[in-house]
Design an enzyme around this catalytic site. Structure first.
Site, mmCIF file in Angstrom:
data_model
loop_
_atom_site.group_PDB
_atom_site.id
_atom_site.type_symbol
_atom_site.label_atom_id
_atom_site.label_comp_id
_atom_site.label_asym_id
_atom_site.label_seq_id
_atom_site.Cartn_x
_atom_site.Cartn_y
_atom_site.Cartn_z
ATOM 1 N N SER A 153 -12.947 -2.240 -6.028
ATOM 2 C CA SER A 153 -13.259 -3.015 -4.826
ATOM 3 C C SER A 153 -13.456 -2.133 -3.599
ATOM 4 C CB SER A 153 -12.133 -4.019 -4.531
ATOM 5 O OG SER A 153 -11.965 -4.901 -5.606
ATOM 6 N N ARG A 157 -18.152 3.312 -16.432
ATOM 7 C CA ARG A 157 -18.832 2.421 -17.371
ATOM 8 C C ARG A 157 -20.310 2.263 -17.027
ATOM 9 N NH1 ARG A 157 -16.982 -2.616 -16.999
ATOM 10 N NH2 ARG A 157 -15.757 -2.260 -15.121
ATOM 11 N N GLY A 215 -5.867 2.093 7.211
ATOM 12 C CA GLY A 215 -5.857 1.013 8.197
ATOM 13 C C GLY A 215 -5.889 -0.347 7.528
ATOM 14 N N ALA A 246 -10.580 -5.169 1.250
ATOM 15 C CA ALA A 246 -11.959 -4.929 0.822
ATOM 16 C C ALA A 246 -12.838 -6.175 0.891
ATOM 17 C CB ALA A 246 -11.956 -4.366 -0.604
ATOM 18 N N LYS A 306 3.494 0.813 3.444
ATOM 19 C CA LYS A 306 3.158 -0.595 3.729
ATOM 20 C C LYS A 306 2.963 -1.388 2.442
ATOM 21 C CE LYS A 306 -1.387 -0.588 2.630
ATOM 22 N NZ LYS A 306 -2.281 -1.587 2.015
ATOM 23 N N THR A 316 -1.449 -6.301 5.074
ATOM 24 C CA THR A 316 -0.957 -6.301 3.695
ATOM 25 C C THR A 316 0.155 -7.318 3.483
ATOM 26 O OG1 THR A 316 -1.548 -3.986 3.349
ATOM 27 C CG2 THR A 316 0.195 -4.854 1.957
ATOM 28 N N SER A 376 -4.175 -9.524 -0.279
ATOM 29 C CA SER A 376 -3.399 -8.319 -0.547
ATOM 30 C C SER A 376 -2.816 -8.357 -1.957
ATOM 31 C CB SER A 376 -2.266 -8.184 0.475
ATOM 32 O OG SER A 376 -1.295 -7.266 0.015
ATOM 33 N N ASN A 383 -0.574 -6.350 -3.268
ATOM 34 C CA ASN A 383 0.870 -6.135 -3.255
ATOM 35 C C ASN A 383 1.624 -7.398 -2.845
ATOM 36 O OD1 ASN A 383 1.307 -3.055 -3.756
ATOM 37 N ND2 ASN A 383 -0.427 -3.176 -2.348
#
Length: 336
Positions: free
Chosen positions: A14, A36, A139, A143, A194, A251, A257, A259
């Site tokens: 991404s 790929r 930052g 994406a 983060k 995030t 996000s 995570n």
């Protein structure tokens, strides 16, 4: 007329694809390099990345290949956008074909397991380049939002300010605004830690906890990041900027996000293996929480939220028990 800046982007996930889009929109000649052939073919013929960014139209000028030498040929910048823990092995294969004067740019936000090296340090060691030829982009850069060309800001950092300025020029677009920094240590630590705090906030969300909890975790998470950064020579002010607070807020609060989403599933009671199976893309904090904690212990820095995340993710401690232990730590003053 000046020839366009040539850039190679190694990694067609991404963020690698989207940063390639940003560079192409800024007027660079960009070649993505992936593993790929079918994905490279899709990028070249349909101008989409169906695996990672379905429905997003990529610039027609953005090319893809599976040949590292072809991608790297005459590249002024070589952008590395692979999972943190795979960087060393991948770069060892790519290094022999990289131009001798190319600037290596890290998009990765992690700390290497075992060595506790930052990604720029891994690049310097494996590619045998001086720190002045390495740059970092970091930052609040989710994406999918940038793929939609929504306004975003970032930090481009290098020990050599002129390198940071060159990269800034190469990726400046009407929707993507990069700022420069020479604090590579602070920028990389902000990006790595983060992810760990994002997991913690996600776990709290999955447990059904509210915004007071989220605000507390973000603020105290930033405090422990800054403590570690200060000991390692970073500028504490970096953590109040885009590479610190900006990235952490994005995030810890966005459903985009990885995570945060991973943490939500853990907080809802899923096991680590169940959560990994449900997550298609890499959540860097899952592995980096261990290396961040290892790094903190080597520097004698107390990072209780990071320690709590490790206990939940890797030691199987129930989130409700871990939270109780975190909240029952001895009372302290808040110092900055």
């Amino acid at each position: 007329m000046t020839a366009p800046t040539k850039v190679a982007v190694f990694g067609t996930g991404s963020w690698g694809t989207v940063f390639g889009m940003v560079l192409a929109d800024a007027g660079c000649e960009v070649t993505l390099c992936g593993r790929r052939a079918e994905l490279a073919e899709a990028i070249n013929t349909t101008h989409t990345n169906p695996d990672y960014l379905p429905g997003i139209e990529l610039p027609a000028a953005l090319r893809a290949t599976i040949d590292p030498a072809e991608a790297a040929r005459d590249a002024e910048f070589t952008v590395l956008a692979v999972p943190s823990q795979t960087l060393r092995g991948n770069l060892a294969k790519w290094a022999p074909v990289l131009p001798s004067d190319t600037v290596l740019v890290s998009l990765m936000k992690g700390i290497e397991l075992g060595t506790v090296m930052r990604m720029s340090e891994v690049i310097e060691e494996v590619a045998k380049v001086p720190a002045e030829r390495v740059a970092v982009v970091t930052g609040p850069n989710l994406a999918r939002e940038i793929a939609g060309r929504q306004p975003a800001a970032a930090v481009v950092a290098s020990r050599d300010e002129s390198v940071a300025q060159r990269l800034q020029t190469a990726c400046m677009t009407p929707y993507f605004r990069p700022y420069t920094s020479t604090d590579v240590v602070g920028c990389e630590l902000g990006g790595a830690v983060k992810n760990v705090i994002g997991l913690a906030v996600g776990i709290a969300d999955g447990m059904g906890l509210g915004d007071n909890t989220k605000g507390s975790l973000i603020t105290r998470g930033l405090a422990e990041t800054t403590r570690l950064g200060a000991v390692m020579g970073a500028d504490p002010m970096t953590f109040s900027g885009l590479a610190g607070l900006g990235d952490l807020v994005a995030t810890a609060s966005s459903p985009l996000s990885r995570n945060h989403t991973f943490g939500i599933n853990l907080g809802r009671g899923m096991t680590l293996q169940e959560t990994i199976a449900a997550t298609k893309q890499t959540a860097e904090g899952v592995k980096s929480c261990e290396s961040v904690l290892d790094l903190a212990r080597r520097h004698g820095v107390d990072m209780p939220i990071t320690e709590t995340v490790v206990s939940i993710v890797h030691e199987g401690k129930p989130p409700v028990v871990a939270l109780k232990e975190l909240m029952s730590r001895p009372a302290k003053p808040e110092r900055h």
